[in-house]
Design a protein around this motif. Structure first.
Motif, PDB file in Angstrom:
ATOM      1  N   THR A 129      42.067  79.345  31.546  1.00 19.77           N
ATOM      2  CA  THR A 129      43.015  80.412  31.374  1.00 19.77           C
ATOM      3  C   THR A 129      44.499  80.048  31.070  1.00 19.77           C
ATOM      4  OG1 THR A 129      41.680  81.307  33.302  1.00 19.77           O
ATOM      5  CG2 THR A 129      43.838  82.496  32.819  1.00 19.77           C
ATOM      6  N   GLY A 130      44.966  78.947  31.651  1.00 16.26           N
ATOM      7  CA  GLY A 130      46.305  78.344  31.432  1.00 16.26           C
ATOM      8  C   GLY A 130      46.334  78.144  30.106  1.00 16.26           C
ATOM      9  N   GLU A 131      45.348  77.273  29.545  1.00 18.07           N
ATOM     10  CA  GLU A 131      45.475  76.875  28.088  1.00 18.07           C
ATOM     11  C   GLU A 131      45.434  78.042  27.242  1.00 18.07           C
ATOM     12  OE1 GLU A 131      43.022  72.537  28.765  1.00 18.07           O
ATOM     13  OE2 GLU A 131      41.963  74.450  28.279  1.00 18.07           O
ATOM     14  N   GLN A 132      44.762  79.020  27.424  1.00 21.27           N
ATOM     15  CA  GLN A 132      44.487  80.256  26.525  1.00 21.27           C
ATOM     16  C   GLN A 132      45.990  80.959  26.516  1.00 21.27           C
ATOM     17  OE1 GLN A 132      40.905  82.605  26.661  1.00 21.27           O
ATOM     18  NE2 GLN A 132      39.981  81.104  28.023  1.00 21.27           N
ATOM     19  N   ALA A 133      46.446  81.127  27.851  1.00 15.87           N
ATOM     20  CA  ALA A 133      47.588  81.604  27.897  1.00 15.87           C
ATOM     21  C   ALA A 133      48.788  81.032  27.063  1.00 15.87           C
ATOM     22  CB  ALA A 133      48.179  81.995  29.459  1.00 15.87           C
ATOM     23  N   ARG A 134      48.827  79.614  27.263  1.00 17.19           N
ATOM     24  CA  ARG A 134      49.897  78.971  26.598  1.00 17.19           C
ATOM     25  C   ARG A 134      49.582  78.956  25.031  1.00 17.19           C
ATOM     26  NH1 ARG A 134      49.239  74.004  29.845  1.00 17.19           N
ATOM     27  NH2 ARG A 134      49.387  75.423  31.505  1.00 17.19           N
ATOM     28  N   TYR A 135      48.548  78.595  24.721  1.00 18.31           N
ATOM     29  CA  TYR A 135      48.269  78.214  23.207  1.00 18.31           C
ATOM     30  C   TYR A 135      47.597  79.187  22.288  1.00 18.31           C
ATOM     31  CZ  TYR A 135      49.156  73.747  25.656  1.00 18.31           C
ATOM     32  OH  TYR A 135      49.767  72.717  26.597  1.00 18.31           O
ATOM     33  N   LEU A 136      47.008  80.202  23.024  1.00 18.91           N
ATOM     34  CA  LEU A 136      46.093  81.025  22.095  1.00 18.91           C
ATOM     35  C   LEU A 136      46.869  82.493  21.992  1.00 18.91           C
ATOM     36  CD1 LEU A 136      42.532  80.032  23.057  1.00 18.91           C
ATOM     37  CD2 LEU A 136      44.022  79.461  21.191  1.00 18.91           C
TER      38      LEU A 136
ATOM     39  N   GLY B  98      41.546  76.316  20.056  1.00 14.18           N
ATOM     40  CA  GLY B  98      41.322  77.494  19.318  1.00 14.18           C
ATOM     41  C   GLY B  98      40.005  78.083  19.686  1.00 14.18           C
ATOM     42  N   HIS B  99      39.626  78.943  18.581  1.00 16.88           N
ATOM     43  CA  HIS B  99      38.297  79.786  18.757  1.00 16.88           C
ATOM     44  C   HIS B  99      37.335  79.384  17.888  1.00 16.88           C
ATOM     45  CE1 HIS B  99      41.375  82.495  20.560  1.00 16.88           C
ATOM     46  NE2 HIS B  99      40.569  82.680  21.420  1.00 16.88           N
ATOM     47  N   THR B 100      36.060  79.670  18.297  1.00 14.91           N
ATOM     48  CA  THR B 100      35.122  79.221  17.369  1.00 14.91           C
ATOM     49  C   THR B 100      34.894  80.706  16.440  1.00 14.91           C
ATOM     50  OG1 THR B 100      33.327  80.330  19.001  1.00 14.91           O
ATOM     51  CG2 THR B 100      33.384  77.981  19.051  1.00 14.91           C
TER      52      THR B 100
ATOM     53  N   THR C 227      38.605  73.690  11.974  1.00 15.62           N
ATOM     54  CA  THR C 227      39.100  74.484  10.564  1.00 15.62           C
ATOM     55  C   THR C 227      39.345  75.842  10.806  1.00 15.62           C
ATOM     56  OG1 THR C 227      36.588  74.912  10.424  1.00 15.62           O
ATOM     57  CG2 THR C 227      37.130  72.780   9.538  1.00 15.62           C
ATOM     58  N   ASN C 228      39.714  76.123  11.950  1.00 12.61           N
ATOM     59  CA  ASN C 228      39.889  77.489  12.020  1.00 12.61           C
ATOM     60  C   ASN C 228      41.625  77.549  12.379  1.00 12.61           C
ATOM     61  OD1 ASN C 228      39.651  80.324  11.909  1.00 12.61           O
ATOM     62  ND2 ASN C 228      38.524  80.550  13.959  1.00 12.61           N
ATOM     63  N   ASP C 229      42.284  76.799  11.937  1.00 15.40           N
ATOM     64  CA  ASP C 229      43.714  76.778  12.446  1.00 15.40           C
ATOM     65  C   ASP C 229      43.891  76.785  14.014  1.00 15.40           C
ATOM     66  OD1 ASP C 229      46.466  76.664  11.847  1.00 15.40           O
ATOM     67  OD2 ASP C 229      46.711  78.972  11.678  1.00 15.40           O
ATOM     68  N   PRO C 230      43.527  75.771  14.574  1.00 15.89           N
ATOM     69  CA  PRO C 230      43.796  75.891  16.182  1.00 15.89           C
ATOM     70  C   PRO C 230      45.148  75.141  16.250  1.00 15.89           C
ATOM     71  CG  PRO C 230      42.869  73.586  15.254  1.00 15.89           C
ATOM     72  CD  PRO C 230      42.841  74.683  14.258  1.00 15.89           C
TER      73      PRO C 230
ATOM     74  N   ARG D 127      34.429  82.018  20.956  1.00 17.13           N
ATOM     75  CA  ARG D 127      34.786  81.092  22.226  1.00 17.13           C
ATOM     76  C   ARG D 127      35.919  80.222  22.274  1.00 17.13           C
ATOM     77  NH1 ARG D 127      30.104  76.594  23.778  1.00 17.13           N
ATOM     78  NH2 ARG D 127      30.866  76.046  25.844  1.00 17.13           N
ATOM     79  N   ALA D 128      36.882  80.171  23.207  1.00 15.39           N
ATOM     80  CA  ALA D 128      37.876  79.626  23.049  1.00 15.39           C
ATOM     81  C   ALA D 128      37.853  78.436  23.678  1.00 15.39           C
ATOM     82  CB  ALA D 128      38.892  80.143  24.070  1.00 15.39           C
ATOM     83  N   LEU D 129      37.950  77.136  22.968  1.00 15.19           N
ATOM     84  CA  LEU D 129      37.374  75.737  22.973  1.00 15.19           C
ATOM     85  C   LEU D 129      38.671  74.699  23.135  1.00 15.19           C
ATOM     86  CD1 LEU D 129      34.410  74.975  21.552  1.00 15.19           C
ATOM     87  CD2 LEU D 129      34.372  75.547  23.920  1.00 15.19           C
ATOM     88  N   THR D 130      38.787  73.972  23.904  1.00 14.76           N
ATOM     89  CA  THR D 130      39.886  72.879  23.916  1.00 14.76           C
ATOM     90  C   THR D 130      39.087  71.338  23.720  1.00 14.76           C
ATOM     91  OG1 THR D 130      41.253  73.656  25.647  1.00 14.76           O
ATOM     92  CG2 THR D 130      41.640  71.562  25.208  1.00 14.76           C
ATOM     93  N   VAL D 131      39.495  70.758  22.652  1.00 23.60           N
ATOM     94  CA  VAL D 131      38.840  69.506  22.199  1.00 23.60           C
ATOM     95  C   VAL D 131      40.005  68.318  21.683  1.00 23.60           C
ATOM     96  CG1 VAL D 131      37.505  68.680  20.296  1.00 23.60           C
ATOM     97  CG2 VAL D 131      37.347  70.972  20.681  1.00 23.60           C
ATOM     98  N   PRO D 132      39.795  67.590  22.905  1.00 26.74           N
ATOM     99  CA  PRO D 132      40.749  66.270  22.617  1.00 26.74           C
ATOM    100  C   PRO D 132      40.204  65.552  21.474  1.00 26.74           C
ATOM    101  CG  PRO D 132      39.714  66.376  24.831  1.00 26.74           C
ATOM    102  CD  PRO D 132      38.986  67.242  23.992  1.00 26.74           C
TER     103      PRO D 132
END
Length: 96
Positions: A89-96, A58-60, A38-41, A64-69
């Motif tokens: 780290t790669g997911e954060q760099a790419r998407y956040l 996205g972030h809580t 709900t936080n615009d992932p 906290r940075a989480l990836t949720v399928p």
């Protein structure tokens, strides 16, 4: 446009004992997943053959940075988290 809709359009998030215990096994609470969703992932198509067509990255509220399928039911406009992990780290760099 995607005729099957997009999980960003969901009006509900589907939790039950199955996915809540799967998430708990990764040290993630349903509340944290709700916050991410709900936080615009960032929505990313998941790799073929994986559970869930989409990844929400996205972030809580606590940062906290989480990836949720997730699976998305466009008829019920409902997102179903399948599992989750701390974003790499790669997911954060790419998407956040």
């Amino acid at each position: 446009a995607d005729v099957c809709g997009h999980p960003r359009d969901a009006e509900a998030i589907d939790f039950d004992d199955g996915n809540e215990s799967e998430l708990a096994g990764h040290g993630i609470s349903a509340i944290e997943v709700w916050q991410v969703l709900t936080n615009d992932p960032t929505w990313v198509p998941n790799k073929k053959g994986r559970a869930g067509l989409w990844l929400a990255v996205g972030h809580t509220t606590g940062g906290r940075a989480l990836t949720v399928p997730v699976a998305y039911d466009h008829i019920r406009r409902e997102t179903r988290p399948i599992t989750g992990w701390n974003s790499t780290t790669g997911e954060q760099a790419r998407y956040l």
